[in-house]
Design an enzyme around this catalytic site. Structure first.
Site, mmCIF file in Angstrom:
data_model
loop_
_atom_site.group_PDB
_atom_site.id
_atom_site.type_symbol
_atom_site.label_atom_id
_atom_site.label_comp_id
_atom_site.label_asym_id
_atom_site.label_seq_id
_atom_site.Cartn_x
_atom_site.Cartn_y
_atom_site.Cartn_z
ATOM 1 N N HIS A 167 0.771 -1.166 -0.070
ATOM 2 C CA HIS A 167 -0.047 0.045 0.107
ATOM 3 C C HIS A 167 0.853 1.199 -0.129
ATOM 4 O O HIS A 167 2.004 1.057 -0.057
ATOM 5 C CB HIS A 167 -0.940 -0.099 1.196
ATOM 6 N N CYS A 200 2.893 -4.905 6.662
ATOM 7 C CA CYS A 200 2.805 -4.846 5.244
ATOM 8 C C CYS A 200 4.195 -4.240 4.210
ATOM 9 O O CYS A 200 5.083 -3.813 5.254
ATOM 10 C CB CYS A 200 1.679 -3.628 4.723
#
Length: 167
Positions: A128, A140
């Site tokens: 992201h 992430c």
């Protein structure tokens, strides 16, 4: 991708090379829900969610879905939809894909712990948009928005990411 130090790394795809943020706890070979680490391994890029109100004309061959206010991702290890897309409202623990900040303007879902999902082995592992100065993630991989747009234009539908510890 190779880890540079701590929670920062480099994502390399062919001739492209981008700085990226990783989990607060760096990378791990034994991912657990809530450990703040990015899981080591090789993962298919499943699909792309994006905020059509903020980004238009996405150039990517990945399967795509516009993010709406009812989109979420289950992170409740004891729920049957653990590490899967859910529609809101959802009464169990979940991540909202529609955010007030820009972090989820573009979200690539990684094929981590999804075939089948093992309760507690980690959920919501995405690529992201990064925070300013590549602040660490919850587990992430995060890129600058312009870098992520550039990368998306080059990816093919059979693409994967390999996350490895530093040499």
């Amino acid at each position: 991708m190779r880890l540079v130090k701590g929670s920062q790394g480099k994502l390399v795809y062919g001739p492209l090379e981008f700085d990226c943020a990783l989990g607060k706890a760096g990378v791990t070979e034994e991912k657990r829900e809530g450990d703040h680490a990015t899981p080591v391994g090789r993962y298919l890029l499943r699909w792309l969610f994006y905020r059509a109100d903020k980004i238009s004309n996405i150039q990517s061959l990945l399967p795509q879905q516009k993010i709406s206010t009812v989109d979420g991702w289950c992170d409740a290890p004891d729920h049957e939809h653990y590490n899967r897309y859910v529609r809101l409202p959802f009464e169990h623990s979940h991540e909202k894909l529609w955010r007030d900040d820009d972090l989820y303007d573009l979200v690539i879902v990684l094929g981590h712990n999804d075939s089948p999902a093992v309760p507690g082995a980690g959920s919501c592992i995405f690529i992201h948009v990064a925070q300013d100065q590549y602040g660490p993630t919850e587990g992430c991989v995060a890129l600058k928005k312009t870098d992520l747009v550039e990368l998306l234009a080059e990816l093919d539908p059979e693409c994967w990411i390999e996350i490895a510890p530093a040499d």
